[in-house]
Design a protein around this motif. Structure first.
Motif, PDB file in Angstrom:
ATOM      1  N   GLN A  20      10.093  10.448  31.732  1.00  0.00           N
ATOM      2  CA  GLN A  20      11.416   9.943  32.052  1.00  0.00           C
ATOM      3  C   GLN A  20      12.379  10.335  30.943  1.00  0.00           C
ATOM      4  O   GLN A  20      12.122  10.087  29.772  1.00  0.00           O
ATOM      5  CB  GLN A  20      11.398   8.424  32.201  1.00  0.00           C
ATOM      6  CG  GLN A  20      12.748   7.862  32.597  1.00  0.00           C
ATOM      7  CD  GLN A  20      12.679   6.376  32.866  1.00  0.00           C
ATOM      8  OE1 GLN A  20      11.644   5.754  32.697  1.00  0.00           O
ATOM      9  NE2 GLN A  20      13.784   5.819  33.278  1.00  0.00           N
ATOM     10  N   CYS A  21      13.496  10.948  31.322  1.00  0.00           N
ATOM     11  CA  CYS A  21      14.503  11.368  30.354  1.00  0.00           C
ATOM     12  C   CYS A  21      15.200  10.121  29.802  1.00  0.00           C
ATOM     13  O   CYS A  21      15.668   9.280  30.577  1.00  0.00           O
ATOM     14  CB  CYS A  21      15.517  12.297  31.011  1.00  0.00           C
ATOM     15  SG  CYS A  21      16.802  12.859  29.892  1.00  0.00           S
ATOM     16  N   PRO A  22      15.290   9.983  28.475  1.00  0.00           N
ATOM     17  CA  PRO A  22      15.916   8.802  27.896  1.00  0.00           C
ATOM     18  C   PRO A  22      17.438   8.759  28.071  1.00  0.00           C
ATOM     19  O   PRO A  22      18.039   7.709  27.954  1.00  0.00           O
ATOM     20  CB  PRO A  22      15.545   8.885  26.415  1.00  0.00           C
ATOM     21  CG  PRO A  22      15.234  10.304  26.169  1.00  0.00           C
ATOM     22  CD  PRO A  22      14.733  10.864  27.461  1.00  0.00           C
ATOM     23  N   CYS A  24      19.405  10.379  30.945  1.00  0.00           N
ATOM     24  CA  CYS A  24      19.850  10.222  32.333  1.00  0.00           C
ATOM     25  C   CYS A  24      18.908   9.376  33.182  1.00  0.00           C
ATOM     26  O   CYS A  24      19.192   9.132  34.356  1.00  0.00           O
ATOM     27  CB  CYS A  24      20.043  11.595  32.976  1.00  0.00           C
ATOM     28  SG  CYS A  24      18.537  12.560  33.153  1.00  0.00           S
ATOM     29  N   GLU A  25      17.762   8.953  32.602  1.00  0.00           N
ATOM     30  CA  GLU A  25      16.804   8.064  33.260  1.00  0.00           C
ATOM     31  C   GLU A  25      16.103   8.691  34.467  1.00  0.00           C
ATOM     32  O   GLU A  25      15.549   7.977  35.288  1.00  0.00           O
ATOM     33  CB  GLU A  25      17.496   6.760  33.704  1.00  0.00           C
ATOM     34  CG  GLU A  25      18.251   6.043  32.620  1.00  0.00           C
ATOM     35  CD  GLU A  25      17.377   5.172  31.746  1.00  0.00           C
ATOM     36  OE1 GLU A  25      16.414   4.609  32.268  1.00  0.00           O
ATOM     37  OE2 GLU A  25      17.675   5.079  30.558  1.00  0.00           O
ATOM     38  N   ARG A  26      16.094  10.012  34.603  1.00  0.00           N
ATOM     39  CA  ARG A  26      15.361  10.658  35.694  1.00  0.00           C
ATOM     40  C   ARG A  26      13.872  10.579  35.399  1.00  0.00           C
ATOM     41  O   ARG A  26      13.463  10.664  34.257  1.00  0.00           O
ATOM     42  CB  ARG A  26      15.768  12.114  35.836  1.00  0.00           C
ATOM     43  CG  ARG A  26      17.166  12.279  36.308  1.00  0.00           C
ATOM     44  CD  ARG A  26      17.506  13.734  36.434  1.00  0.00           C
ATOM     45  NE  ARG A  26      18.916  13.850  36.785  1.00  0.00           N
ATOM     46  CZ  ARG A  26      19.498  14.954  37.142  1.00  0.00           C
ATOM     47  NH1 ARG A  26      18.831  16.077  37.181  1.00  0.00           N
ATOM     48  NH2 ARG A  26      20.772  14.974  37.452  1.00  0.00           N
ATOM     49  N   THR A  27      13.061  10.462  36.449  1.00  0.00           N
ATOM     50  CA  THR A  27      11.620  10.357  36.260  1.00  0.00           C
ATOM     51  C   THR A  27      10.930  11.599  36.792  1.00  0.00           C
ATOM     52  O   THR A  27      11.433  12.266  37.690  1.00  0.00           O
ATOM     53  CB  THR A  27      11.060   9.125  36.986  1.00  0.00           C
ATOM     54  OG1 THR A  27      11.382   9.233  38.369  1.00  0.00           O
ATOM     55  CG2 THR A  27      11.637   7.845  36.424  1.00  0.00           C
TER      56      THR A  27
END
Length: 59
Positions: A20-22, A24-27
């Motif tokens: 998970q990108c810290p 943009c919160e994409r998983t």
């Protein structure tokens, strides 16, 4: 995409660089780029959140 960011090289890295990108919160996305925050800590981010300055240097 460069051959160093796909295939066998990623299999040797823990977690295969997916997470998970810290920012943009994409998983379930590849975290291949380093970003340094204001405190001086580095974190791995996705290609959409990578530093824009880095892109300008390449051109």
């Amino acid at each position: 995409m460069a051959t160093t960011t796909r295939g066998k090289v990623l299999r040797s890295i823990e977690g295969r660089t997916r997470g998970q990108c810290p920012v943009c919160e994409r998983t379930g996305i590849k975290l291949l780029y380093e970003l340094t925050n204001k405190e001086g800590e580095t974190m791995q981010v996705c290609k959409y959140c990578r530093p824009k300055k880095e892109l300008k240097k390449r051109k």
